[in-house]
Structure formats: structure tokens, C-alpha cells
Scaffold this motif. Structure first.
Motif, PDB file in Angstrom:
ATOM      1  N   ILE A  69      36.221  56.215  33.193  1.00 13.05           N
ATOM      2  CA  ILE A  69      36.928  55.916  34.329  1.00 13.05           C
ATOM      3  C   ILE A  69      36.145  55.234  35.559  1.00 13.05           C
ATOM      4  O   ILE A  69      36.678  54.032  36.100  1.00 13.05           O
ATOM      5  CB  ILE A  69      37.389  57.452  35.084  1.00 13.05           C
ATOM      6  N   LEU A  70      34.945  55.535  35.772  1.00 15.29           N
ATOM      7  CA  LEU A  70      34.291  54.657  36.563  1.00 15.29           C
ATOM      8  C   LEU A  70      34.165  53.148  36.211  1.00 15.29           C
ATOM      9  O   LEU A  70      33.897  52.290  36.976  1.00 15.29           O
ATOM     10  CB  LEU A  70      32.871  55.277  36.948  1.00 15.29           C
ATOM     11  N   SER A  71      33.861  52.869  35.000  1.00  9.82           N
ATOM     12  CA  SER A  71      33.786  51.454  34.511  1.00  9.82           C
ATOM     13  C   SER A  71      35.194  50.775  34.632  1.00  9.82           C
ATOM     14  O   SER A  71      34.946  49.709  35.133  1.00  9.82           O
ATOM     15  CB  SER A  71      33.337  51.678  32.861  1.00  9.82           C
ATOM     16  N   CYS A  72      36.029  51.510  34.360  1.00  3.96           N
ATOM     17  CA  CYS A  72      37.449  50.444  34.705  1.00  3.96           C
ATOM     18  C   CYS A  72      37.482  50.258  36.201  1.00  3.96           C
ATOM     19  O   CYS A  72      37.855  49.168  36.786  1.00  3.96           O
ATOM     20  CB  CYS A  72      38.719  51.514  34.110  1.00  3.96           C
ATOM     21  N   ALA A  73      37.272  51.399  36.960  1.00  4.51           N
ATOM     22  CA  ALA A  73      37.271  51.163  38.489  1.00  4.51           C
ATOM     23  C   ALA A  73      36.179  49.907  38.930  1.00  4.51           C
ATOM     24  O   ALA A  73      36.641  49.110  39.932  1.00  4.51           O
ATOM     25  CB  ALA A  73      37.033  52.539  39.332  1.00  4.51           C
ATOM     26  N   PHE A  74      35.048  50.145  38.625  1.00  2.16           N
ATOM     27  CA  PHE A  74      33.904  49.125  38.948  1.00  2.16           C
ATOM     28  C   PHE A  74      34.493  47.800  38.714  1.00  2.16           C
ATOM     29  O   PHE A  74      34.321  46.794  39.239  1.00  2.16           O
ATOM     30  CB  PHE A  74      32.694  49.702  38.587  1.00  2.16           C
ATOM     31  N   ASN A  75      34.567  47.504  37.263  1.00  4.75           N
ATOM     32  CA  ASN A  75      34.690  46.524  36.688  1.00  4.75           C
ATOM     33  C   ASN A  75      36.214  45.702  37.394  1.00  4.75           C
ATOM     34  O   ASN A  75      36.368  44.542  37.298  1.00  4.75           O
ATOM     35  CB  ASN A  75      34.629  46.525  35.477  1.00  4.75           C
ATOM     36  N   GLY A  76      37.238  46.353  37.314  1.00  6.05           N
ATOM     37  CA  GLY A  76      38.395  45.912  38.037  1.00  6.05           C
ATOM     38  C   GLY A  76      38.118  45.448  39.644  1.00  6.05           C
ATOM     39  O   GLY A  76      38.645  44.348  39.896  1.00  6.05           O
ATOM     40  N   PHE A  77      37.316  45.902  40.283  1.00  3.60           N
ATOM     41  CA  PHE A  77      37.026  45.669  41.439  1.00  3.60           C
ATOM     42  C   PHE A  77      36.298  44.534  41.655  1.00  3.60           C
ATOM     43  O   PHE A  77      36.489  43.594  42.168  1.00  3.60           O
ATOM     44  CB  PHE A  77      36.363  46.955  42.209  1.00  3.60           C
ATOM     45  N   ALA A  78      35.148  44.341  40.654  1.00  2.20           N
ATOM     46  CA  ALA A  78      34.344  43.292  40.395  1.00  2.20           C
ATOM     47  C   ALA A  78      35.126  42.085  39.892  1.00  2.20           C
ATOM     48  O   ALA A  78      34.747  40.746  40.260  1.00  2.20           O
ATOM     49  CB  ALA A  78      33.195  43.368  39.486  1.00  2.20           C
ATOM     50  N   GLY A  79      36.020  42.191  39.065  1.00  2.61           N
ATOM     51  CA  GLY A  79      37.045  41.110  38.524  1.00  2.61           C
ATOM     52  C   GLY A  79      37.560  40.330  39.773  1.00  2.61           C
ATOM     53  O   GLY A  79      37.841  39.272  39.956  1.00  2.61           O
ATOM     54  N   LYS A  80      38.170  41.214  40.834  1.00  2.00           N
ATOM     55  CA  LYS A  80      38.882  40.864  42.017  1.00  2.00           C
ATOM     56  C   LYS A  80      37.973  39.924  42.687  1.00  2.00           C
ATOM     57  O   LYS A  80      38.208  38.829  43.394  1.00  2.00           O
ATOM     58  CB  LYS A  80      39.526  41.995  42.779  1.00  2.00           C
ATOM     59  N   ALA A  92      34.973  35.433  51.771  1.00  2.00           N
ATOM     60  CA  ALA A  92      34.461  35.894  53.194  1.00  2.00           C
ATOM     61  C   ALA A  92      34.668  37.342  53.391  1.00  2.00           C
ATOM     62  O   ALA A  92      33.711  37.967  54.065  1.00  2.00           O
ATOM     63  CB  ALA A  92      35.095  34.801  54.366  1.00  2.00           C
ATOM     64  N   LYS A  93      36.001  37.857  53.286  1.00  2.00           N
ATOM     65  CA  LYS A  93      36.134  39.406  53.201  1.00  2.00           C
ATOM     66  C   LYS A  93      35.262  40.217  52.677  1.00  2.00           C
ATOM     67  O   LYS A  93      35.031  41.459  52.794  1.00  2.00           O
ATOM     68  CB  LYS A  93      37.637  39.539  53.469  1.00  2.00           C
ATOM     69  N   TRP A  94      34.843  39.847  51.446  1.00  2.95           N
ATOM     70  CA  TRP A  94      33.939  40.403  50.416  1.00  2.95           C
ATOM     71  C   TRP A  94      32.441  40.457  50.777  1.00  2.95           C
ATOM     72  O   TRP A  94      32.082  41.543  50.464  1.00  2.95           O
ATOM     73  CB  TRP A  94      34.270  40.034  49.026  1.00  2.95           C
ATOM     74  N   LYS A  95      32.115  39.587  51.635  1.00  3.77           N
ATOM     75  CA  LYS A  95      30.808  39.340  51.723  1.00  3.77           C
ATOM     76  C   LYS A  95      30.034  40.779  52.309  1.00  3.77           C
ATOM     77  O   LYS A  95      28.951  41.198  51.804  1.00  3.77           O
ATOM     78  CB  LYS A  95      30.381  38.324  52.796  1.00  3.77           C
ATOM     79  N   PRO A  96      30.538  41.412  53.321  1.00  8.05           N
ATOM     80  CA  PRO A  96      29.764  42.643  53.678  1.00  8.05           C
ATOM     81  C   PRO A  96      29.804  43.720  52.832  1.00  8.05           C
ATOM     82  O   PRO A  96      28.828  44.605  52.835  1.00  8.05           O
ATOM     83  CB  PRO A  96      30.752  42.920  55.073  1.00  8.05           C
ATOM     84  N   LEU A  97      30.672  43.654  51.987  1.00  9.37           N
ATOM     85  CA  LEU A  97      30.572  44.822  50.711  1.00  9.37           C
ATOM     86  C   LEU A  97      29.920  44.620  49.685  1.00  9.37           C
ATOM     87  O   LEU A  97      29.461  45.570  48.623  1.00  9.37           O
ATOM     88  CB  LEU A  97      32.021  44.851  50.391  1.00  9.37           C
TER      89      LEU A  97
END
Length: 354
Positions: A69-80, A92-97
Motif C-alpha cells: 500500500i505504501l509503495s503505491c502511495a509513495f510512487n504515485g506521488f513521486a510520479g506526479k 515550484a510548488k513541490w520544492k518545499p516538500l
């Protein structure tokens, strides 16, 4: 000196972002596989939960499900993030995160590696769980009229037939328990009375085994009673290969089944860990290469990306110093609070001059 310093131009940054986007979606698919493996293992363990002593064995499937479950969530976010990195205004909006996200990715990869090791190391715990669970299950084999235990006979019989095994460690385990219900014993028979009286606990013990211990591949009809009595059967010696019972214990059979399954899953999780680590390294290079662009208004200019800004030795040293500073700061705060408490407890002495 930075660790793994790489120079990037616009073309290389775009290729890295596109490659990472694709790898992240492959990682999502790998997460689904890990989740499915955990679910499958959990179902297989639940099928035979009656012959397992505790729920420790479910730690592995639960961990695999969580990691999937965590792999799907983390990698889906990283793909975005990788997709948006192609557009400077969106990135620019992702830089602080990105820094907190990469720190979480690092912890996540440690957890994946730990779960992979657990898949290989759970054999000992699983063996003790099966040994005690099978022992208890065999004791309840005869309780076909007892609510809550009436299914145990069928469970043990199906287990022995499916895994071609007999008893816990071997067929002789059945000699040490009463597996025939009192309902089917003729207590008026002298033989039954003598056997019960000869046992301290008043149990009916025989050198026999349930029918499910019989090996159908044997050319001889199954000998399941008086197994150790050579004179009771024609041309028979129970210590030779002519014994037509399963020779392997069910503990060994189940342990081999689940251990091989967990080892295969551990190998798959290790491959997923290698893939996830590669994605994390690539994302770190992309992050630093985009942040180090000297002129943000000129996206065509070259930049440098790295894994660590300083060498590994210097990074560890600075991390230790930061931890020491935090520890000293906490000590100072605790000391200051103690001093304030002492001052508050003191009452000022007032002298009057007449």
C-alpha cells in the motif's frame, strides 16, 4: 566534496524526469504485486490457523500488505512530482516538500529491506508455532462431538492427505495420544479395559494411525493398526521401506511449504527494494539538479546534481554534531527549569529596621 556529482543540461534533466516517471509507475505495479503476495500468504496461513499456536506468523503477510500500500502511495506521488518537474512553474510548488519526502523515502526503503529479511528469518518462529499447533490439533482429533472442535478431525485428515505427511514429527506421534473417540470404544471388551487400565491417564492408546496417514502409492493394503507388530501381518517389517505410511511429519511438510513461499516472496521484495532505491537516488539527482540551476529564467543552462552535498564522512559527522547540539539544548532547558523551581521554592527574608 559532493557524493555522486553529475552534470546535467536541459535535455538530460528532461530524460531523467521522464525515466523516473516511468519507473515510478512500474514501482506502483510492483507495490500491487507485493500487496497481492501478502494477501495470498495471509489467506494460506488462515487456511491452517487451527494447527498454528499463535498469530506471530501473520506479521510477514501484514507487513507485505502494508509495504504494498505504501509503495503505491509513495510512487504515485513521486510520479506526479516527476511529471510536474518538466514545467518549472508547476515544479515550484513541490520544492518545499521534496526534502521531507526524500527523507520518508529513505525510511520506507529501510522498512522494505527489513521486511525482506524477515521473510528469510521467520523459519524458526514458524517452526515452533507449527510444532505446538499440530500437537494441540492432534489431541482434539477425537473430539468430533465437542462444539468448537468437531472440525479438527477433518482438518487433520485433509492436511495429512494434501501434504503427504503423518503426525507432528512422524507417524509414531499418534501412538502417544488417544485419537479414537470413546464413543466408538466397546468398554465391555477385555482388550479395551486392559489398555485403559495399563495407562496412567486412563487413555486408550494403540500403535495405530488414522487412515489419512496411508500412502496410496504403496502396492500393499494399508496397515494402520498394530503398525509396530511384525507378527500381526504376513511378510511385514515396519522398519523397512514396506511400511505404507507417510514417513514425513506434518510439521516438516508445512514448514517446507511456507518457508519456500516466504523465501520466494523475500527475493521479490529484495528486487523491489533495489528498484525503489534506484528511484529514490534518481529523484534526489533530479531534485538537486533543478535546485542548482544558476539562472531559473534560463532553463537551458547546465546544472549539477548530487546524492549528498558533502562526502559521506562529513555528512555523518555533521549529523552527529546536530544530535549532540539537540541533546545539550535539552539538558540546558532541563537545568533552567530546575533552577527556576528552586528559586520559586525560596522565600525572600525581609528585615525591618526600627
Amino acid at each position: 566534496m559532493a557524493l555522486l556529482k553529475v552534470k546535467f543540461n536541459q535535455k538530460k534533466r528532461v530524460k531523467l524526469a521522464q525515466g523516473l516517471w516511468l519507473m515510478n509507475w512500474f514501482s506502483v505495479f510492483a507495490g500491487i504485486i507485493v500487496f497481492s503476495m501478502g494477501l495470498f500468504l495471509k489467506i494460506e496461513l488462515r487456511k491452517r490457523s487451527e494447527v498454528m499456536d499463535n498469530s506471530e506468523s501473520h506479521f510477514v503477510p501484514n507487513s507485505l500488505i502494508l509495504m504494498g500500500i505504501l509503495s503505491c502511495a509513495f510512487n504515485g506521488f513521486a510520479g506526479k512530482i516527476c511529471y510536474d518537474s518538466l514545467d518549472p512553474t508547476k515544479f515550484a510548488k513541490w520544492k518545499p516538500l521534496l526534502k521531507p519526502y526524500l527523507a520518508l523515502c529513505f525510511l520506507f526503503n529501510i522498512l522494505i529491506f527489513f521486511v525482506a529479511l524477515i521473510c528469510f528469518l521467520m523459519r524458526g518462529s514458524l517452526e515452533s508455532t507449527l510444532a505446538q499447533g499440530l500437537k494441540n490439533g492432534m489431541k482434539f482429533y477425537r473430539d468430533t462431538d465437542t462444539p468448537g472442535r468437531c472440525f479438527m478431525k477433518k482438518t487433520i485428515d485433509m492436511l495429512q492427505i494434501e501434504f503427504k505427511c503423518c503426525g507432528n514429527n512422524g507417524f509414531k506421534d499418534w501412538f502417544e495420544i488417544q485419537w479414537i473417540s470413546n464413543r466408538y470404544l466397546d468398554f465391555s471388551s477385555k482388550e479395551v479395559k486392559d489398555r485403559i487400565k495399563s495407562n496412567v491417564d486412563g487413555r486408550y492408546l494403540v500403535d495405530g494411525v488414522p487412515f489419512s496417514c496411508c500412502n496410496p502409492s504403496s502396492p500393499r493394503p494399508c496397515i494402520q493398526y498394530q503398525v509396530t507388530n511384525n507378527s500381526a501381518h504376513y511378510s511385514y517389517d515396519y522398519q523397512t521401506e514396506e511400511l505404507n505410511l507417510w514417513g514425513r511429519g506434518c510439521r516438516e511438510a508445512l514448514l517446507h511449504y511456507y518457508s519456500s513461499m516466504m523465501s520466494s516472496m523475500g527475493a521479490v521484495v529484495l528486487l523491489v527494494w533495489v528498484f525503489e532505491t534506484s528511484v529514490m537516488v534518481g529523484l534526489r539527482l533530479l531534485h538537486t539538479s533543478l535546485e542548482s540551476i544558476p539562472n531559473p529564467e534560463d532553463p537551458e543552462c547546465e546544472s549539477e546534481g548530487w546524492i549528498l552535498e558533502n562526502s559521506l564522512k562529513d555528512t555523518l559527522k555533521s549529523a552527529l554534531e546536530s544530535l549532540k547540539k539537540i541533546g545539550k539544548f535539552n539538558q540546558v532547558e532541563a537545568g533552567a527549569e530546575g533552577a527556576e523551581g528552586e528559586e520559586a521554592g525560596k522565600t525572600p527574608a525581609i528585615t525591618t529596621v526600627s
